[in-house]
Design a protein around this motif. Structure first.
Motif, short mmCIF file in Angstrom:
data_model
loop_
_atom_site.label_atom_id
_atom_site.label_comp_id
_atom_site.label_asym_id
_atom_site.label_seq_id
_atom_site.Cartn_x
_atom_site.Cartn_y
_atom_site.Cartn_z
N VAL A 17 0.78 -0.84 0.65
CA VAL A 17 -0.15 -0.38 0.26
C VAL A 17 0.87 1.49 -0.18
O VAL A 17 0.35 2.33 -0.79
N LYS A 18 2.08 1.48 1.09
CA LYS A 18 2.90 2.21 1.23
C LYS A 18 3.24 2.06 -0.81
O LYS A 18 3.08 3.76 -0.93
N GLU A 19 3.76 1.77 -1.00
CA GLU A 19 4.53 1.67 -2.30
C GLU A 19 3.52 2.12 -3.29
O GLU A 19 4.07 2.97 -4.52
N GLN A 20 2.20 1.95 -3.30
CA GLN A 20 1.54 2.22 -4.58
C GLN A 20 0.54 4.08 -4.02
O GLN A 20 0.96 4.52 -4.83
N TRP A 21 1.19 3.73 -2.97
CA TRP A 21 0.67 5.35 -2.57
C TRP A 21 0.86 5.84 -1.71
O TRP A 21 1.71 5.87 -0.18
N GLY A 22 2.81 6.37 -1.99
CA GLY A 22 3.59 7.44 -1.35
C GLY A 22 3.88 8.11 -0.18
O GLY A 22 4.01 8.52 0.09
N ARG A 23 3.15 8.45 -0.52
CA ARG A 23 2.43 9.93 -0.21
C ARG A 23 1.98 9.61 1.58
O ARG A 23 1.86 10.90 2.48
N GLY A 41 -10.16 7.42 2.65
CA GLY A 41 -10.13 8.89 3.27
C GLY A 41 -8.94 9.02 2.84
O GLY A 41 -8.28 10.50 2.70
N ARG A 42 -7.67 8.85 3.61
CA ARG A 42 -6.49 8.82 3.70
C ARG A 42 -5.53 9.40 2.24
O ARG A 42 -5.22 9.45 1.90
N ILE A 43 -5.91 8.64 1.16
CA ILE A 43 -5.57 8.53 -0.11
C ILE A 43 -6.07 10.01 -0.80
O ILE A 43 -5.17 10.76 -1.77
N GLY A 48 -5.05 14.37 -2.94
CA GLY A 48 -5.11 15.16 -3.24
C GLY A 48 -6.61 15.06 -4.42
O GLY A 48 -6.79 15.49 -5.57
N ILE A 49 -6.98 13.85 -4.88
CA ILE A 49 -7.95 13.11 -5.83
C ILE A 49 -9.30 12.68 -5.59
O ILE A 49 -9.71 12.58 -3.55
N ALA A 50 -10.42 13.13 -5.76
CA ALA A 50 -11.76 12.65 -5.51
C ALA A 50 -11.58 11.52 -4.71
O ALA A 50 -11.38 10.36 -4.87
N ARG A 51 -12.57 10.99 -4.65
CA ARG A 51 -13.26 10.18 -3.44
C ARG A 51 -13.26 8.92 -4.43
O ARG A 51 -13.47 7.91 -4.36
N GLU A 52 -14.41 9.24 -5.87
CA GLU A 52 -14.36 8.26 -6.69
C GLU A 52 -13.11 7.38 -7.42
O GLU A 52 -12.88 6.59 -7.66
N GLU A 57 -8.77 3.57 -7.64
CA GLU A 57 -7.39 3.09 -7.27
C GLU A 57 -7.21 1.76 -6.17
O GLU A 57 -6.88 1.27 -6.60
N VAL A 58 -8.09 1.79 -5.31
CA VAL A 58 -8.14 0.67 -4.81
C VAL A 58 -8.62 -0.15 -5.00
O VAL A 58 -8.26 -1.53 -4.95
N ARG A 59 -9.74 -0.43 -6.27
CA ARG A 59 -10.58 -1.34 -6.30
C ARG A 59 -9.05 -1.77 -7.52
O ARG A 59 -8.91 -3.23 -7.84
N ARG A 60 -8.31 -1.30 -8.07
CA ARG A 60 -7.20 -1.57 -9.38
C ARG A 60 -5.86 -2.14 -8.24
O ARG A 60 -5.32 -3.79 -8.39
#
Length: 70
Positions: A17-23, A41-43, A48-52, A57-60
């Motif tokens: 998860v940290k690799e995918q979303w490095g921030r 929520g944290r992503i 800085g992206i919309a919930r959708e 991204e999480v589904r992917r």
């Protein structure tokens, strides 16, 4: 995807998860603790992206890592 799987396997997948979303910080990962809604929520917040978009991204991620989440 059974969302309980994320919680149950959190220790094994949080590195990916940290690799995918490095921030996401280590503190974020502790707060998320495998809860999908917290992850979304944290992503959103950190990237800085919309919930959708976070949901897509999480589904992917779930689709691309079935061995980790199984």
């Amino acid at each position: 995807m059974n969302h309980d799987r994320i919680e149950g396997r959190w220790k094994q997948i949080k590195g990916k998860v940290k690799e995918q979303w490095g921030r996401l910080t280590d503190d974020d990962l502790e707060v998320i603790a495998g809860r999908r809604d917290q992850l979304l929520g944290r992503i959103q917040q950190r990237h800085g992206i919309a919930r959708e978009e976070a949901e897509r991204e999480v589904r992917r991620f779930e689709r691309d890592h079935p061995d980790t989440l199984a």
